[in-house]
Design a protein around this motif. Sequence first.
Motif, PDB file in Angstrom:
ATOM      1  N   VAL A  51     -44.786  -9.190-107.389  1.00  0.00           N
ATOM      2  CA  VAL A  51     -45.175  -7.982-108.115  1.00  0.00           C
ATOM      3  C   VAL A  51     -45.076  -6.751-107.206  1.00  0.00           C
ATOM      4  O   VAL A  51     -44.400  -5.786-107.536  1.00  0.00           O
ATOM      5  CB  VAL A  51     -46.601  -8.105-108.701  1.00  0.00           C
ATOM      6  CG1 VAL A  51     -46.934  -6.892-109.570  1.00  0.00           C
ATOM      7  CG2 VAL A  51     -46.758  -9.389-109.496  1.00  0.00           C
ATOM      8  N   SER A  52     -45.764  -6.772-106.066  1.00  0.00           N
ATOM      9  CA  SER A  52     -45.677  -5.639-105.139  1.00  0.00           C
ATOM     10  C   SER A  52     -44.776  -5.949-103.945  1.00  0.00           C
ATOM     11  O   SER A  52     -44.403  -5.055-103.202  1.00  0.00           O
ATOM     12  CB  SER A  52     -47.063  -5.216-104.658  1.00  0.00           C
ATOM     13  OG  SER A  52     -47.747  -6.298-104.053  1.00  0.00           O
ATOM     14  N   PHE A  53     -44.438  -7.212-103.749  1.00  0.00           N
ATOM     15  CA  PHE A  53     -43.457  -7.608-102.748  1.00  0.00           C
ATOM     16  C   PHE A  53     -42.859  -8.937-103.176  1.00  0.00           C
ATOM     17  O   PHE A  53     -43.390  -9.620-104.050  1.00  0.00           O
ATOM     18  CB  PHE A  53     -44.081  -7.734-101.342  1.00  0.00           C
ATOM     19  CG  PHE A  53     -45.034  -8.888-101.208  1.00  0.00           C
ATOM     20  CD1 PHE A  53     -44.591 -10.126-100.751  1.00  0.00           C
ATOM     21  CD2 PHE A  53     -46.371  -8.757-101.548  1.00  0.00           C
ATOM     22  CE1 PHE A  53     -45.456 -11.203-100.632  1.00  0.00           C
ATOM     23  CE2 PHE A  53     -47.247  -9.820-101.434  1.00  0.00           C
ATOM     24  CZ  PHE A  53     -46.784 -11.053-100.974  1.00  0.00           C
ATOM     25  N   ARG A  54     -41.729  -9.289-102.562  1.00  0.00           N
ATOM     26  CA  ARG A  54     -41.134 -10.588-102.838  1.00  0.00           C
ATOM     27  C   ARG A  54     -40.491 -11.110-101.560  1.00  0.00           C
ATOM     28  O   ARG A  54     -40.157 -10.337-100.657  1.00  0.00           O
ATOM     29  CB  ARG A  54     -40.104 -10.511-103.952  1.00  0.00           C
ATOM     30  CG  ARG A  54     -38.871  -9.719-103.594  1.00  0.00           C
ATOM     31  CD  ARG A  54     -37.890  -9.664-104.741  1.00  0.00           C
ATOM     32  NE  ARG A  54     -36.776  -8.775-104.405  1.00  0.00           N
ATOM     33  CZ  ARG A  54     -35.832  -8.444-105.235  1.00  0.00           C
ATOM     34  NH1 ARG A  54     -35.847  -8.914-106.481  1.00  0.00           N
ATOM     35  NH2 ARG A  54     -34.862  -7.638-104.867  1.00  0.00           N
ATOM     36  N   TYR A  55     -40.334 -12.405-101.514  1.00  0.00           N
ATOM     37  CA  TYR A  55     -39.668 -13.034-100.388  1.00  0.00           C
ATOM     38  C   TYR A  55     -38.208 -13.251-100.749  1.00  0.00           C
ATOM     39  O   TYR A  55     -37.894 -13.714-101.838  1.00  0.00           O
ATOM     40  CB  TYR A  55     -40.329 -14.362-100.036  1.00  0.00           C
ATOM     41  CG  TYR A  55     -41.742 -14.185 -99.513  1.00  0.00           C
ATOM     42  CD1 TYR A  55     -41.964 -13.621 -98.258  1.00  0.00           C
ATOM     43  CD2 TYR A  55     -42.841 -14.559-100.270  1.00  0.00           C
ATOM     44  CE1 TYR A  55     -43.250 -13.443 -97.773  1.00  0.00           C
ATOM     45  CE2 TYR A  55     -44.134 -14.387 -99.795  1.00  0.00           C
ATOM     46  CZ  TYR A  55     -44.328 -13.830 -98.546  1.00  0.00           C
ATOM     47  OH  TYR A  55     -45.599 -13.649 -98.070  1.00  0.00           O
ATOM     48  N   THR A  56     -37.311 -12.892 -99.837  1.00  0.00           N
ATOM     49  CA  THR A  56     -35.882 -13.078-100.042  1.00  0.00           C
ATOM     50  C   THR A  56     -35.327 -13.866 -98.864  1.00  0.00           C
ATOM     51  O   THR A  56     -36.033 -14.110 -97.881  1.00  0.00           O
ATOM     52  CB  THR A  56     -35.151 -11.721-100.135  1.00  0.00           C
ATOM     53  OG1 THR A  56     -35.117 -11.134 -98.828  1.00  0.00           O
ATOM     54  CG2 THR A  56     -35.832 -10.773-101.104  1.00  0.00           C
TER      55      THR A  56
ATOM     56  N   GLU B 157     -33.442 -12.787 -96.712  1.00  0.00           N
ATOM     57  CA  GLU B 157     -33.451 -11.889 -95.557  1.00  0.00           C
ATOM     58  C   GLU B 157     -34.855 -11.564 -95.084  1.00  0.00           C
ATOM     59  O   GLU B 157     -35.041 -10.821 -94.131  1.00  0.00           O
ATOM     60  CB  GLU B 157     -32.728 -10.578 -95.896  1.00  0.00           C
ATOM     61  CG  GLU B 157     -31.233 -10.738 -96.100  1.00  0.00           C
ATOM     62  CD  GLU B 157     -30.884 -11.326 -97.466  1.00  0.00           C
ATOM     63  OE1 GLU B 157     -31.548 -10.986 -98.463  1.00  0.00           O
ATOM     64  OE2 GLU B 157     -29.952 -12.152 -97.525  1.00  0.00           O
ATOM     65  N   GLY B 158     -35.872 -12.062 -95.774  1.00  0.00           N
ATOM     66  CA  GLY B 158     -37.264 -11.759 -95.423  1.00  0.00           C
ATOM     67  C   GLY B 158     -37.964 -11.049 -96.566  1.00  0.00           C
ATOM     68  O   GLY B 158     -37.398 -10.868 -97.644  1.00  0.00           O
TER      69      GLY B 158
ATOM     70  N   GLY C 277     -46.000  -0.450 -95.897  1.00  0.00           N
ATOM     71  CA  GLY C 277     -44.577  -0.697 -95.723  1.00  0.00           C
ATOM     72  C   GLY C 277     -44.148  -2.052 -96.240  1.00  0.00           C
ATOM     73  O   GLY C 277     -43.072  -2.200 -96.814  1.00  0.00           O
ATOM     74  N   PHE C 278     -44.991  -3.053 -96.049  1.00  0.00           N
ATOM     75  CA  PHE C 278     -44.713  -4.397 -96.538  1.00  0.00           C
ATOM     76  C   PHE C 278     -44.513  -4.395 -98.049  1.00  0.00           C
ATOM     77  O   PHE C 278     -43.706  -5.146 -98.588  1.00  0.00           O
ATOM     78  CB  PHE C 278     -45.866  -5.328 -96.151  1.00  0.00           C
ATOM     79  CG  PHE C 278     -45.688  -6.748 -96.574  1.00  0.00           C
ATOM     80  CD1 PHE C 278     -44.831  -7.598 -95.887  1.00  0.00           C
ATOM     81  CD2 PHE C 278     -46.391  -7.258 -97.657  1.00  0.00           C
ATOM     82  CE1 PHE C 278     -44.667  -8.920 -96.281  1.00  0.00           C
ATOM     83  CE2 PHE C 278     -46.231  -8.574 -98.051  1.00  0.00           C
ATOM     84  CZ  PHE C 278     -45.364  -9.410 -97.354  1.00  0.00           C
ATOM     85  N   MET C 279     -45.232  -3.492 -98.727  1.00  0.00           N
ATOM     86  CA  MET C 279     -45.121  -3.390-100.180  1.00  0.00           C
ATOM     87  C   MET C 279     -44.111  -2.324-100.606  1.00  0.00           C
ATOM     88  O   MET C 279     -43.990  -2.024-101.785  1.00  0.00           O
ATOM     89  CB  MET C 279     -46.499  -3.119-100.792  1.00  0.00           C
ATOM     90  CG  MET C 279     -47.440  -4.304-100.646  1.00  0.00           C
ATOM     91  SD  MET C 279     -49.065  -4.046-101.407  1.00  0.00           S
ATOM     92  CE  MET C 279     -49.859  -3.001-100.193  1.00  0.00           C
ATOM     93  N   GLY C 280     -43.388  -1.739 -99.649  1.00  0.00           N
ATOM     94  CA  GLY C 280     -42.312  -0.812 -99.986  1.00  0.00           C
ATOM     95  C   GLY C 280     -42.624   0.655 -99.794  1.00  0.00           C
ATOM     96  O   GLY C 280     -41.758   1.505-100.011  1.00  0.00           O
ATOM     97  N   ILE C 281     -43.848   0.996 -99.401  1.00  0.00           N
ATOM     98  CA  ILE C 281     -44.231   2.402 -99.215  1.00  0.00           C
ATOM     99  C   ILE C 281     -44.070   2.730 -97.731  1.00  0.00           C
ATOM    100  O   ILE C 281     -44.963   2.478 -96.921  1.00  0.00           O
ATOM    101  CB  ILE C 281     -45.676   2.660 -99.695  1.00  0.00           C
ATOM    102  CG1 ILE C 281     -45.827   2.225-101.161  1.00  0.00           C
ATOM    103  CG2 ILE C 281     -46.034   4.135 -99.523  1.00  0.00           C
ATOM    104  CD1 ILE C 281     -47.252   2.196-101.659  1.00  0.00           C
ATOM    105  N   THR C 282     -42.911   3.271 -97.395  1.00  0.00           N
ATOM    106  CA  THR C 282     -42.593   3.510 -95.987  1.00  0.00           C
ATOM    107  C   THR C 282     -42.709   4.976 -95.579  1.00  0.00           C
ATOM    108  O   THR C 282     -42.693   5.287 -94.386  1.00  0.00           O
ATOM    109  CB  THR C 282     -41.160   3.011 -95.682  1.00  0.00           C
ATOM    110  OG1 THR C 282     -40.250   3.670 -96.561  1.00  0.00           O
ATOM    111  CG2 THR C 282     -41.060   1.502 -95.882  1.00  0.00           C
ATOM    112  N   ASP C 283     -42.826   5.878 -96.538  1.00  0.00           N
ATOM    113  CA  ASP C 283     -42.990   7.304 -96.249  1.00  0.00           C
ATOM    114  C   ASP C 283     -44.497   7.570 -96.139  1.00  0.00           C
ATOM    115  O   ASP C 283     -45.165   7.863 -97.128  1.00  0.00           O
ATOM    116  CB  ASP C 283     -42.349   8.133 -97.366  1.00  0.00           C
ATOM    117  CG  ASP C 283     -42.419   9.629 -97.113  1.00  0.00           C
ATOM    118  OD1 ASP C 283     -43.033  10.053 -96.114  1.00  0.00           O
ATOM    119  OD2 ASP C 283     -41.859  10.388 -97.931  1.00  0.00           O
ATOM    120  N   VAL C 284     -45.024   7.418 -94.922  1.00  0.00           N
ATOM    121  CA  VAL C 284     -46.467   7.510 -94.689  1.00  0.00           C
ATOM    122  C   VAL C 284     -46.741   8.598 -93.661  1.00  0.00           C
ATOM    123  O   VAL C 284     -46.186   8.577 -92.560  1.00  0.00           O
ATOM    124  CB  VAL C 284     -47.049   6.170 -94.195  1.00  0.00           C
ATOM    125  CG1 VAL C 284     -48.553   6.278 -93.969  1.00  0.00           C
ATOM    126  CG2 VAL C 284     -46.732   5.042 -95.184  1.00  0.00           C
TER     127      VAL C 284
END
Length: 195
Positions: free
Chosen positions: A115-120, A122-123, A160-167
């Motif tokens: 939902v907020s992250f997934r495993y692929t 590539e990680g 960042g793990f959940m995709g929010i990298t602009d902090v």
Amino acid sequence: MNILHLDSAITSDASVSRKLTADIVARLTAADPAASVTYRDLNEGVPAIDTTWFRAVRVGTDNPTPEEEARVETSDRLLAEVQDADTLVIGLPVYNFSIPAQLKNWLDQIARAGVSFRYTAEGPEGLLKDKRAFVAYTAAGTPIGSDLDHASGYLRHMLGFMGITDVTFVPADGLAMDRAAGMARAQAALEQIAA
């Protein structure tokens, strides 16, 4: 712009992080008067995850109990607020060198595989992309980025793990040693915020 405004300080009106998050939101809404703001005070209570939460939210059951349904509803509501937001404004008072328990509980509620992250192959991949976060970091004696600071790096990592990298951090640290200097650092960071 949809803003999610989160406070977590236990110090009520005396809280510097609450003042700073309000200042950040005021700057953002002044630049974009059409912006909407959803406010959540995490100090009013965010349930910790436990076995019931795991069964209900992570595993899922065919015949959930009312308690399990309530756990799913709470987690879904907290996550939906983040999904609907373009910008997060988070109060991060440092307690005992780390984040407040209620902020950790919120992160645990919204960090959901698929939902907020997934495993692929590539990680892990964060799924809450195209969002930014402003973090009001306040500490009596823990300088941001120091070896004692176990709060800012952890929060940056989890977002960042959940995709929010602009902090962007707005730090008011060292308040117990030199409050005026700490508040001046925060003011300088506030002035750099552009909507």
